[in-house]
Design a protein around this motif. Structure first.
Motif, PDB file in Angstrom:
ATOM      1  N   ASN A 242      69.368 113.946  30.266  1.00 14.56           N
ATOM      2  CA  ASN A 242      70.718 114.004  29.716  1.00 14.56           C
ATOM      3  C   ASN A 242      70.711 114.009  28.193  1.00 14.56           C
ATOM      4  O   ASN A 242      71.550 114.653  27.558  1.00 14.56           O
ATOM      5  CB  ASN A 242      71.545 112.828  30.233  1.00 14.56           C
ATOM      6  N   GLN A 243      69.755 113.302  27.603  1.00 19.24           N
ATOM      7  CA  GLN A 243      69.680 113.252  26.141  1.00 19.24           C
ATOM      8  C   GLN A 243      69.366 114.612  25.540  1.00 19.24           C
ATOM      9  O   GLN A 243      69.745 114.897  24.406  1.00 19.24           O
ATOM     10  CB  GLN A 243      68.603 112.243  25.719  1.00 19.24           C
ATOM     11  N   GLN A 244      68.673 115.476  26.290  1.00 17.69           N
ATOM     12  CA  GLN A 244      68.213 116.723  25.679  1.00 17.69           C
ATOM     13  C   GLN A 244      68.784 117.985  26.308  1.00 17.69           C
ATOM     14  O   GLN A 244      68.829 119.030  25.654  1.00 17.69           O
ATOM     15  CB  GLN A 244      66.680 116.775  25.702  1.00 17.69           C
ATOM     16  N   LEU A 245      69.234 117.917  27.571  1.00 15.46           N
ATOM     17  CA  LEU A 245      69.802 119.103  28.215  1.00 15.46           C
ATOM     18  C   LEU A 245      71.166 118.833  28.852  1.00 15.46           C
ATOM     19  O   LEU A 245      71.664 119.659  29.617  1.00 15.46           O
ATOM     20  CB  LEU A 245      68.849 119.631  29.303  1.00 15.46           C
ATOM     21  N   GLY A 246      71.744 117.693  28.540  1.00 12.31           N
ATOM     22  CA  GLY A 246      72.994 117.304  29.195  1.00 12.31           C
ATOM     23  C   GLY A 246      74.155 118.244  28.954  1.00 12.31           C
ATOM     24  O   GLY A 246      75.113 118.271  29.735  1.00 12.31           O
ATOM     25  N   ASP A 247      74.087 119.029  27.874  1.00  7.96           N
ATOM     26  CA  ASP A 247      75.179 119.962  27.585  1.00  7.96           C
ATOM     27  C   ASP A 247      74.933 121.341  28.183  1.00  7.96           C
ATOM     28  O   ASP A 247      75.733 122.254  27.978  1.00  7.96           O
ATOM     29  CB  ASP A 247      75.374 120.075  26.069  1.00  7.96           C
ATOM     30  N   ARG A 248      73.825 121.504  28.927  1.00  6.86           N
ATOM     31  CA  ARG A 248      73.471 122.831  29.427  1.00  6.86           C
ATOM     32  C   ARG A 248      73.415 122.915  30.950  1.00  6.86           C
ATOM     33  O   ARG A 248      73.222 124.007  31.494  1.00  6.86           O
ATOM     34  CB  ARG A 248      72.109 123.252  28.857  1.00  6.86           C
ATOM     35  N   ILE A 249      73.538 121.784  31.626  1.00 11.80           N
ATOM     36  CA  ILE A 249      73.479 121.774  33.092  1.00 11.80           C
ATOM     37  C   ILE A 249      74.595 120.897  33.645  1.00 11.80           C
ATOM     38  O   ILE A 249      75.062 119.976  32.967  1.00 11.80           O
ATOM     39  CB  ILE A 249      72.113 121.275  33.604  1.00 11.80           C
TER      40      ILE A 249
ATOM     41  N   PHE B 236      65.148 129.829  31.559  1.00 11.45           N
ATOM     42  CA  PHE B 236      64.521 130.193  30.285  1.00 11.45           C
ATOM     43  C   PHE B 236      65.490 129.962  29.127  1.00 11.45           C
ATOM     44  O   PHE B 236      65.096 129.467  28.067  1.00 11.45           O
ATOM     45  CB  PHE B 236      64.078 131.658  30.320  1.00 11.45           C
ATOM     46  N   GLU B 237      66.748 130.316  29.320  1.00  5.95           N
ATOM     47  CA  GLU B 237      67.737 130.170  28.250  1.00  5.95           C
ATOM     48  C   GLU B 237      68.016 128.705  27.947  1.00  5.95           C
ATOM     49  O   GLU B 237      68.104 128.309  26.775  1.00  5.95           O
ATOM     50  CB  GLU B 237      69.022 130.890  28.640  1.00  5.95           C
ATOM     51  N   ALA B 238      68.173 127.876  28.996  1.00  2.00           N
ATOM     52  CA  ALA B 238      68.498 126.463  28.790  1.00  2.00           C
ATOM     53  C   ALA B 238      67.379 125.733  28.060  1.00  2.00           C
ATOM     54  O   ALA B 238      67.630 124.847  27.238  1.00  2.00           O
ATOM     55  CB  ALA B 238      68.779 125.792  30.130  1.00  2.00           C
ATOM     56  N   LYS B 239      66.141 126.106  28.341  1.00  2.00           N
ATOM     57  CA  LYS B 239      64.986 125.455  27.729  1.00  2.00           C
ATOM     58  C   LYS B 239      64.546 126.096  26.412  1.00  2.00           C
ATOM     59  O   LYS B 239      63.694 125.543  25.710  1.00  2.00           O
ATOM     60  CB  LYS B 239      63.786 125.509  28.696  1.00  2.00           C
ATOM     61  N   ASN B 240      65.110 127.279  26.101  1.00  2.00           N
ATOM     62  CA  ASN B 240      64.567 128.103  25.004  1.00  2.00           C
ATOM     63  C   ASN B 240      63.087 128.382  25.241  1.00  2.00           C
ATOM     64  O   ASN B 240      62.268 128.358  24.321  1.00  2.00           O
ATOM     65  CB  ASN B 240      64.775 127.414  23.649  1.00  2.00           C
ATOM     66  N   ARG B 241      62.759 128.658  26.479  1.00  2.00           N
ATOM     67  CA  ARG B 241      61.373 128.891  26.889  1.00  2.00           C
ATOM     68  C   ARG B 241      61.050 130.377  26.773  1.00  2.00           C
ATOM     69  O   ARG B 241      61.852 131.219  27.186  1.00  2.00           O
ATOM     70  CB  ARG B 241      61.194 128.444  28.344  1.00  2.00           C
ATOM     71  N   PRO B 242      59.896 130.727  26.200  1.00  2.00           N
ATOM     72  CA  PRO B 242      59.543 132.145  26.103  1.00  2.00           C
ATOM     73  C   PRO B 242      59.332 132.763  27.480  1.00  2.00           C
ATOM     74  O   PRO B 242      58.763 132.130  28.384  1.00  2.00           O
ATOM     75  CB  PRO B 242      58.244 132.132  25.295  1.00  2.00           C
ATOM     76  N   ALA B 243      59.775 133.995  27.645  1.00  2.00           N
ATOM     77  CA  ALA B 243      59.725 134.656  28.948  1.00  2.00           C
ATOM     78  C   ALA B 243      58.309 134.973  29.400  1.00  2.00           C
ATOM     79  O   ALA B 243      58.091 135.292  30.567  1.00  2.00           O
ATOM     80  CB  ALA B 243      60.560 135.938  28.921  1.00  2.00           C
TER      81      ALA B 243
ATOM     82  N   PRO C  31      60.483 124.278  35.927  1.00  2.00           N
ATOM     83  CA  PRO C  31      59.650 123.725  34.857  1.00  2.00           C
ATOM     84  C   PRO C  31      60.214 122.370  34.436  1.00  2.00           C
ATOM     85  O   PRO C  31      61.284 121.964  34.902  1.00  2.00           O
ATOM     86  CB  PRO C  31      59.800 124.759  33.745  1.00  2.00           C
ATOM     87  N   SER C  32      59.531 121.661  33.563  1.00  2.00           N
ATOM     88  CA  SER C  32      60.019 120.362  33.112  1.00  2.00           C
ATOM     89  C   SER C  32      61.384 120.508  32.447  1.00  2.00           C
ATOM     90  O   SER C  32      61.658 121.483  31.755  1.00  2.00           O
ATOM     91  CB  SER C  32      59.019 119.715  32.150  1.00  2.00           C
ATOM     92  N   ALA C  33      62.240 119.505  32.659  1.00  2.00           N
ATOM     93  CA  ALA C  33      63.637 119.573  32.214  1.00  2.00           C
ATOM     94  C   ALA C  33      63.784 119.068  30.787  1.00  2.00           C
ATOM     95  O   ALA C  33      64.416 118.045  30.516  1.00  2.00           O
ATOM     96  CB  ALA C  33      64.523 118.774  33.168  1.00  2.00           C
ATOM     97  N   ASN C  34      63.187 119.810  29.853  1.00  2.00           N
ATOM     98  CA  ASN C  34      63.238 119.463  28.438  1.00  2.00           C
ATOM     99  C   ASN C  34      63.323 120.743  27.615  1.00  2.00           C
ATOM    100  O   ASN C  34      62.914 121.805  28.085  1.00  2.00           O
ATOM    101  CB  ASN C  34      61.977 118.690  28.036  1.00  2.00           C
ATOM    102  N   PRO C  35      63.829 120.664  26.377  1.00  2.00           N
ATOM    103  CA  PRO C  35      63.731 121.829  25.504  1.00  2.00           C
ATOM    104  C   PRO C  35      62.271 122.223  25.346  1.00  2.00           C
ATOM    105  O   PRO C  35      61.392 121.358  25.266  1.00  2.00           O
ATOM    106  CB  PRO C  35      64.326 121.333  24.181  1.00  2.00           C
ATOM    107  N   PHE C  36      62.006 123.516  25.319  1.00  2.00           N
ATOM    108  CA  PHE C  36      60.629 123.997  25.290  1.00  2.00           C
ATOM    109  C   PHE C  36      59.831 123.373  24.150  1.00  2.00           C
ATOM    110  O   PHE C  36      60.258 123.358  23.009  1.00  2.00           O
ATOM    111  CB  PHE C  36      60.600 125.515  25.163  1.00  2.00           C
ATOM    112  N   GLY C  37      58.656 122.834  24.485  1.00  2.00           N
ATOM    113  CA  GLY C  37      57.771 122.260  23.496  1.00  2.00           C
ATOM    114  C   GLY C  37      57.931 120.774  23.275  1.00  2.00           C
ATOM    115  O   GLY C  37      57.061 120.135  22.693  1.00  2.00           O
ATOM    116  N   TYR C  38      59.057 120.176  23.745  1.00  2.00           N
ATOM    117  CA  TYR C  38      59.296 118.758  23.503  1.00  2.00           C
ATOM    118  C   TYR C  38      58.693 117.922  24.632  1.00  2.00           C
ATOM    119  O   TYR C  38      58.189 118.438  25.631  1.00  2.00           O
ATOM    120  CB  TYR C  38      60.798 118.488  23.343  1.00  2.00           C
TER     121      TYR C  38
ATOM    122  N   GLY D 159      62.274 118.110  36.777  1.00  2.00           N
ATOM    123  CA  GLY D 159      62.250 119.550  36.649  1.00  2.00           C
ATOM    124  C   GLY D 159      63.645 120.123  36.458  1.00  2.00           C
ATOM    125  O   GLY D 159      64.639 119.549  36.934  1.00  2.00           O
ATOM    126  N   LEU D 160      63.730 121.254  35.763  1.00  2.00           N
ATOM    127  CA  LEU D 160      64.984 121.987  35.599  1.00  2.00           C
ATOM    128  C   LEU D 160      64.988 123.087  36.643  1.00  2.00           C
ATOM    129  O   LEU D 160      64.310 124.109  36.490  1.00  2.00           O
ATOM    130  CB  LEU D 160      65.086 122.561  34.193  1.00  2.00           C
TER     131      LEU D 160
END
Length: 338
Positions: free
Chosen positions: A172-179, A66-73, A155-162, A51-52
């Motif tokens: 780390n492969q998908q959010l390592g530059d944001r956390i 929401f911003e890190a995941k590009n998740r809709p509000a 929520p799950s620690a991935n870009p939204f939808g992936y 989880g993120l």
């Protein structure tokens, strides 16, 4: 169990950054705690997926999720805590059926949708008057939650939808530059997200199929209403039309309908290899036809196939019973029509 029906699906594509700066990965609870207290985000392990996490009572931290995941509000979040007593701080009522289920399945892959108290920001619930709550069954995260004075929205620690992450390296492969930090709890045991239940009038509603078998729920509280369809107006997390999707087109088939494709086709099979297709490009969810093993392997194998030099992925649906319902639900959301 009563099923309410399905709506059409929509596919999305997510492209991951390459060569980004990685987050620090470790098992230091003090480090994770300090980041969270400061309002920063930390990836945390659970028995379902990573989880993120951020302070659920801190609107800036929640907005960062929401911003890190590009998740809709408009897609609400689940809050996590470590005891029923703490959960009661954030909800105004816990129905008797919810208490029965919580006493049996918490900690575990069960999320309860309950009326929220004003202490929970509307941003967490996307303006709804209910909040999704669960107690995750992972010793490291339970210990972290016990040391915090606030719940974690996670929520799950991935870009939204992936595809959802089941290992720290996936995060780390998908959010390592944001956390800044990933709390390393090893590979997730269950491998798919929690089952979400709500209560309307005298009915128990399953808003999202997940890691808890519906049969186990019904054995305790009687029949439930299953709502496996997707929606653009979600009442609970994980209900949007398209989710969990690899970048490669994914096509679903019944067991006897799947046939070998071209040289650039990958295959996600249930229990046996597809004759006539390259085994290097095949993954078996469970050679022993064990649906728990299949759920555990689902996201990891989808991720592996997505990294292979294939242009499409053919998937065999699993038996639609027990956890197979949740596995097929994830596959349907990730697919285009076959």
């Amino acid at each position: 169990m009563r099923i309410l029906g399905f709506l059409p699906r929509r596919r999305i594509f997510v492209f991951l950054k390459q060569n980004h700066t990685l987050a620090v990965t470790g098992s230091d609870l003090h480090v994770a705690k300090e980041f969270l207290i400061k309002g920063e985000l930390v990836a945390i392990p659970t028995e379902t997926v990573y989880g993120l996490a951020g302070n659920a009572l801190n609107e800036k931290a929640v907005l960062s999720i929401f911003e890190a995941k590009n998740r809709p509000a408009f897609d609400p979040l689940i809050i996590h805590t470590d005891s029923i007593e703490k959960a009661a701080i954030y909800v105004s009522d816990i129905p008797e059926k919810a208490r029965v289920l919580a006493s049996r399945f918490w900690p575990g892959p069960l999320t309860l949708l309950l009326p929220k108290r004003d202490i929970v920001p509307d941003l967490v619930t996307s303006g709804l008057d209910t909040v999704a709550v669960r107690i995750p069954n992972h010793p490291l995260t339970l210990e972290l939650l016990s040391q915090l004075s606030f719940p974690l929205a996670a929520p799950s620690a991935n870009p939204f939808g992936y595809i959802s992450p089941t290992k720290p390296e996936h995060v780390n492969q998908q959010l390592g530059d944001r956390i800044p930090y990933i709390l390393d709890g090893g590979e997730c045991e269950v491998g798919i997200e929690s089952t979400i239940l709500g209560f309307e009038n005298d009915e128990t509603i399953v808003y999202r199929l997940g890691g808890l078998d519906i049969n186990e729920i019904e054995s305790l509280i009687g029949p439930v209403v299953l709502m496996p369809h997707s929606t653009s107006d979600p009442k609970a997390p994980g209900m949007l039309k398209s989710h969990y999707a690899p970048r490669k087109p994914l096509h679903l088939y019944r067991r006897d309908d799947i046939v070998p494709g071209g040289a650039e086709t990958g295959y996600l099979m249930f229990d046996r290899y597809l004759e006539g297709a390259d085994r290097e490009y095949q993954r078996l969810l469970s050679p022993n036809r064990d649906l728990k093993e299949a759920a555990h392997n689902l996201f990891a194998y989808l991720r592996e196939l997505d990294t292979l030099p294939v242009s499409e992925i053919k998937v065999e649906l699993v038996p639609s019973s027990g956890l197979g319902l949740a596995i097929n639900d994830r596959l349907q959301r990730a697919s285009v029509p076959a």
